[in-house]
Write a protein that holds these residues in place. Structure first.
Motif, short mmCIF file in Angstrom:
data_model
loop_
_atom_site.label_atom_id
_atom_site.label_comp_id
_atom_site.label_asym_id
_atom_site.label_seq_id
_atom_site.Cartn_x
_atom_site.Cartn_y
_atom_site.Cartn_z
N GLU A 1 0.76 -1.26 0.13
CA GLU A 1 0.20 0.05 -0.02
C GLU A 1 0.85 1.25 -0.04
OE1 GLU A 1 -2.02 -1.02 3.56
OE2 GLU A 1 -0.53 0.06 4.90
N GLN A 2 0.16 2.30 -0.14
CA GLN A 2 0.95 3.62 -0.28
C GLN A 2 0.12 4.57 0.67
OE1 GLN A 2 2.33 5.08 -4.09
NE2 GLN A 2 2.04 7.12 -3.36
N LEU A 3 0.56 5.34 1.34
CA LEU A 3 -0.07 5.98 2.44
C LEU A 3 -0.15 7.60 1.49
CD1 LEU A 3 1.93 5.48 5.76
CD2 LEU A 3 -0.13 4.73 5.02
N VAL A 4 -1.51 7.83 1.41
CA VAL A 4 -1.63 9.10 0.50
C VAL A 4 -2.70 10.08 1.52
CG1 VAL A 4 -2.94 9.99 -1.48
CG2 VAL A 4 -2.10 7.48 -1.44
N ALA B 1 -4.78 7.92 3.54
CA ALA B 1 -5.45 6.92 3.26
C ALA B 1 -4.33 5.68 2.93
CB ALA B 1 -6.33 7.28 2.25
N LYS B 2 -4.86 4.48 3.05
CA LYS B 2 -3.96 3.43 2.50
C LYS B 2 -4.58 2.91 1.44
CE LYS B 2 -3.36 2.66 7.45
NZ LYS B 2 -4.31 3.61 7.87
N ILE B 3 -3.75 2.98 0.28
CA ILE B 3 -4.29 2.89 -1.04
C ILE B 3 -3.26 1.67 -1.64
CG2 ILE B 3 -4.91 3.79 -3.17
CD1 ILE B 3 -6.45 4.93 -1.07
N GLY C 1 -9.09 0.67 -1.34
CA GLY C 1 -8.07 0.69 -0.30
C GLY C 1 -7.61 -0.48 -0.11
N SER C 2 -6.49 -0.85 0.66
CA SER C 2 -5.69 -1.90 0.97
C SER C 2 -6.46 -2.59 1.77
CB SER C 2 -4.29 -1.84 1.42
OG SER C 2 -4.37 -0.99 2.59
#
Length: 368
Positions: A124-127, A138-140, A176-177
């Motif tokens: 995931e990437q934290l946005v 957000a955890k995308i 979302g992850s």
């Protein structure tokens, strides 16, 4: 203030134009070619359907969208993130197997399937969410954030926790992850009506967090373990598993809008919704009930908020199908989705998305 443009076409065809050709005409008329796709990675966010569900979109529609993107010089791929609950899409290997079984293969769609949050749902990437009321980061799924362009292709249908699944849910919840989905659901944990429960164990079988136990032929939910995914609500044959309070569902809707903002902010995006096979609950179920209304058509817009409102308005103008849950539940709310799932209010997500600047509720419907 100028209204957002939402383009629409019905499901009628002629000998000169089939549904795939009509979808191509729709999205081109709506202006998808205004996006610079040349050598750009384009994520087509889709729901592949849970094993056993037959209401999900046929893969032919995703091939149509992918072919248009390729004709504009883009590099499309089909994507979704892993689920919280036990089923055919909890990890990337099972998820891809499910996609292939349901017809979403590179051979049928013309592009690859990439599960955006990786093998175990942890990639995931934290946005940052500017102006987020509930979500600050957000955890995308990383593959979605690595894409240059986001295209949502949504099956518009009901949903037991957020009212309906359209563009905002497809993007917000869907991107979302697994940790992101847990964050969105964390304020909406169900409970069991002990008088109605018969201890069949259906809820425990689908719980991915081992939060449900059966004691003396009654189910109970440990809220310290529960992720609030709501899967147990849909599988209970006795309607004994009850959704959380209205406030919790409101928070879930707002978090979902904030996740959608995180995905779309700062990138080109375009949205397509097909209002067909309008099942009362999500395609995440391993089954589907008969549609609540007849097939309506295909919609497209650059504005995901206006698109969702236009689709909801179109559904609410239709009579209930005989024998459907909508007919059985009645029409006390004058809103089909609230009649099917009265514990949630879908307008909360819409209003919050407007507040975030994701789009407008006012729209101009352009029929082609």
């Amino acid at each position: 203030m100028e209204k957002s443009k939402v383009y629409f076409t019905d499901m009628h065809v002629t000998s000169r134009e089939n549904l795939q050709q009509k979808l191509t005409r729709l999205i081109k008329t709506a202006g998808i070619d205004q996006i610079d796709f040349e050598r750009k990675f384009a994520a087509i966010k889709i729901h592949f359907g849970e094993l056993g569900n037959l209401a999900y979109l046929r893969p032919n529609y995703s091939k149509t969208v992918a072919d248009v993107i390729k004709s504009l010089g883009g590099k499309p791929f089909l994507t979704d993130c892993n689920t919280l609950y036990v089923g055919g899409r909890k990890n990337a290997l099972d998820h891809i197997d499910t996609a292939y079984v349901n017809g979403y293969s590179p051979f049928s769609t013309g592009c690859h399937v990439i599960i955006a949050d990786g093998l175990k749902g942890t990639d995931e990437q934290l946005v940052p969410v500017q102006g987020g009321e509930y979500v600050k980061e957000a955890k995308i799924g990383r593959a979605i954030m690595d894409a240059d362009i986001v295209i949502s292709l949504s099956h518009f249908k009901g949903h037991e926790l957020v009212g309906f699944g359209g563009a905002l849910k497809n993007i917000g919840m869907g991107c979302g992850s697994r940790a992101g989905k847990m964050e969105m659901h964390s304020n909406g944990k169900p409970s069991v009506n002990q008088q109605s429960c018969v201890g069949c164990g259906s809820c425990a079988k689908v719980c991915g967090q081992s939060a449900i136990t059966i004691t003396d032929k009654k189910a109970s939910i440990n809220h310290n373990l529960c992720a609030g995914c709501g899967r147990c609500i849909g599988v209970c044959p006795m309607d004994a598993v009850m959704p959380a309070s209205d406030e919790s569902n409101d928070i879930l809707n707002k978090k979902m809008a904030e996740y959608a903002y995180a995905v779309l902010n700062g990138r080109p995006h375009f949205h397509i919704s097909l209002v067909i096979d309008v099942s009362p609950f999500c395609d995440c179920h391993a089954e589907n009930d008969i549609p609540i209304v007849s097939d309506i058509g295909m919609f497209a817009s650059f504005d995901p908020v206006a698109l969702d409102v236009a689709c909801a308005d179109a559904v609410n103008r239709q009579p209930a199908i005989s024998g459907s849950l909508l007919e059985k539940n009645g029409h006390s709310h004058k809103d089909h989705f609230m009649d099917v799932s009265p514990e949630t209010d879908w307008t909360v997500a819409i209003d919050h998305a407007v507040k975030l600047g994701l789009g407008k509720k006012d729209y101009e419907l352009i029929r082609i």
